[in-house]
Design a protein around this motif. Structure first.
Motif, PDB file in Angstrom:
ATOM      1  N   PHE A 170       0.820  -1.024   0.124  1.00 38.18           N
ATOM      2  CA  PHE A 170       0.148  -0.100   0.141  1.00 38.18           C
ATOM      3  C   PHE A 170       0.937   1.232  -0.158  1.00 38.18           C
ATOM      4  O   PHE A 170       0.429   2.079  -0.638  1.00 38.18           O
ATOM      5  N   GLU A 171       2.054   1.426   0.851  1.00 34.62           N
ATOM      6  CA  GLU A 171       2.920   2.419   0.853  1.00 34.62           C
ATOM      7  C   GLU A 171       3.351   2.788  -0.562  1.00 34.62           C
ATOM      8  O   GLU A 171       3.561   3.880  -0.861  1.00 34.62           O
ATOM      9  N   LEU A 172       3.925   1.648  -1.159  1.00 35.65           N
ATOM     10  CA  LEU A 172       4.712   1.594  -2.522  1.00 35.65           C
ATOM     11  C   LEU A 172       3.550   2.071  -3.488  1.00 35.65           C
ATOM     12  O   LEU A 172       3.865   2.728  -4.486  1.00 35.65           O
ATOM     13  N   ALA A 173       2.387   1.543  -3.598  1.00 34.32           N
ATOM     14  CA  ALA A 173       1.291   2.132  -4.542  1.00 34.32           C
ATOM     15  C   ALA A 173       0.993   3.444  -4.449  1.00 34.32           C
ATOM     16  O   ALA A 173       0.815   4.029  -5.453  1.00 34.32           O
ATOM     17  N   GLU A 174       1.004   3.794  -3.156  1.00 36.48           N
ATOM     18  CA  GLU A 174       0.615   5.408  -2.918  1.00 36.48           C
ATOM     19  C   GLU A 174       1.790   6.115  -3.386  1.00 36.48           C
ATOM     20  O   GLU A 174       1.819   7.237  -4.132  1.00 36.48           O
ATOM     21  N   LYS A 175       3.159   5.886  -3.368  1.00 36.78           N
ATOM     22  CA  LYS A 175       4.221   6.468  -3.570  1.00 36.78           C
ATOM     23  C   LYS A 175       4.403   6.648  -5.292  1.00 36.78           C
ATOM     24  O   LYS A 175       4.506   7.803  -5.787  1.00 36.78           O
ATOM     25  N   TYR A 176       4.179   5.546  -6.060  1.00 42.11           N
ATOM     26  CA  TYR A 176       3.979   5.500  -7.365  1.00 42.11           C
ATOM     27  C   TYR A 176       2.858   5.869  -8.054  1.00 42.11           C
ATOM     28  O   TYR A 176       3.013   6.431  -9.130  1.00 42.11           O
TER      29      TYR A 176
END
Length: 430
Positions: free
Chosen positions: A210-216
């Motif tokens: 979820f954190e990486l999805a938000e980041k990219y």
């Protein structure tokens, strides 16, 4: 054994821009599958834009703002991964499987081509990929014996104007006529975060994904309103319909097709079981009666399957290729008789148990890999709004009874609703 057939966890979230993210954690191996489904397929294409979704399957590998042409593939494969994409009438999917340590790389690559393809798309790239699609059509459909059967069956099954009337390969005339700006507008509308499901299965937890999805992906702009796919109508279709094709084929082949029920319904589960009884393996009706018994069909040619289309009655298709000396007329009559016997004679308990066992084996084979799981979760999230419904497929097949099969056969296998496609060798009709 899990009662649902999906014993792994499923966690979901939705980004502010509308993108849905699904995570299914499995720490048994240091591998992740990244799977992105866009809710766009050939059924979304308006008149004059057929083949667009399939063309973008190619264009999405041709470079974006930060990833030059061929670099997406090189980066994934160079880091021990594999990747591909497919298009069908209901959706387009893009996917990678790679070592878990490269999860962030895969998400960055997918985000860059989601948000950065249009600025990088130039006329030269478009023209090149149009030529690639033309060559694919020749290699896969036109220059292969019986290769264009699907292209011929669809317009016989669905009337003009229906979203399933045309195949995903589309019209070369439409692809040639469209300008660069038209393709750019199509991408902006459909290849947007609010029209996508991102699934990650394997050696990664929900918080990390979820954190990486938000980041990219979180900074990408939603596409907003887009044209709804046409619902289509079967009004005006009158059967039975037959078509005979004289072609460069080695032997006569006959296809029999019926529209049934949409994928995802209990009735479609029954159709899947019915197709397995009819035409899967050496214990199937078609093999026993046409290949082994009457010896009218070549043993490796008989088969039947239900097509997984979710937005209209989906086809059940049976086919057989004639042995030497057997005419298309004789084979076609025998094939139709086997299909009709499903209505008049029903299915035995033994046949039902065999079909359910085959389907269960196929199911566990599909979900045994993280890439298989990721694709199924994206499918159920995209088509039905809930990835957890993936757990209903196996119980759905298990719940089918012989009486349910009899009822479905009576409803959908009527001779008056039949489509028959016959291939005759050129010399046989000369």
């Amino acid at each position: 054994m899990s009662e649902t057939g999906y014993p792994w966890p499923i966690e979901t979230t939705r980004l502010a821009n509308g993108m849905r993210v699904v995570v299914s954690e499995d720490r048994s191996a240091p591998v992740v599958a990244v799977n992105l489904w866009y809710d766009v397929g050939s059924r979304h294409e308006p008149a004059g834009q057929t083949g667009f979704a399939h063309l973008f399957e190619h264009l999405m590998f041709e470079g974006s703002v930060n990833v030059p042409k061929t670099e997406h593939m090189r980066l994934v494969q160079g880091n021990g991964g594999s990747l591909n994409a497919t298009t069908n009438p209901d959706r387009t999917n893009y996917f990678e499987t790679l070592p878990a340590e490269h999860l962030e790389l895969a998400l960055w690559l997918e985000a860059d081509r989601m948000g950065g393809l249009v600025p990088a798309l130039v006329q030269e790239t478009l023209d090149n990929q149009r030529d690639v699609v033309k060559n694919e059509r020749r290699q896969r459909y036109e220059n292969v014996p019986y290769g264009d059967a699907w292209l011929r069956l669809l317009p016989l099954l669905y009337p003009e104007g229906h979203p399933y009337h045309h195949p995903t390969i589309g019209s070369m005339e439409d692809l040639n006529a469209a300008e660069l700006a038209t393709f750019q507008a199509f991408h902006r509308s459909y290849y947007a975060p609010d029209n996508a499901v991102l699934t990650v299965a394997g050696d990664a937890g929900p918080a990390e994904v979820f954190e990486l999805a938000e980041k990219y992906f979180g900074g990408l702009t939603a596409g907003g309103s887009r044209p709804a796919a046409p619902t289509g109508s079967l009004d005006g279709w009158a059967g039975p319909v037959s078509s005979v094709v004289a072609a460069e084929v080695p032997a006569p082949r006959v296809y029999v097709a019926h529209r049934t029920y949409p994928y995802g319904t209990p009735e479609h589960d029954a159709v899947t079981v019915l197709a397995t009884v009819l035409g899967q393996g050496r214990g199937s009706r078609l093999y026993r009666l046409l290949a082994d018994g009457a010896r009218l069909a070549q043993p490796d040619s008989v088969g039947a399957y239900g097509v997984d289309l979710a937005y209209a009655p989906a086809p059940l298709i049976a086919s057989a290729t004639a042995r030497p000396g057997v005419t298309a007329a004789r084979l076609g009559a025998a094939l139709a008789e086997v299909v009709d016997e499903l209505v008049t004679g029903g299915v035995t308990e033994q046949e039902l148990a065999r079909a359910q066992a085959l389907l269960e084996t196929e199911w566990w084979t599909a979900v045994a890999t993280v890439d298989g799981r990721a694709d199924l979760l994206s499918r159920y999230a995209t088509l039905f709004g809930d990835p957890a419904l993936v757990g209903s497929r196996l119980p759905g097949w298990r719940a089918v009874t012989t009486s349910a099969l009899a009822e479905v056969a009576r409803e959908v296998l009527r001779p008056e609703d039949r489509v028959t496609l016959v291939y005759e060798p050129m010399e046989a009709v000369a």
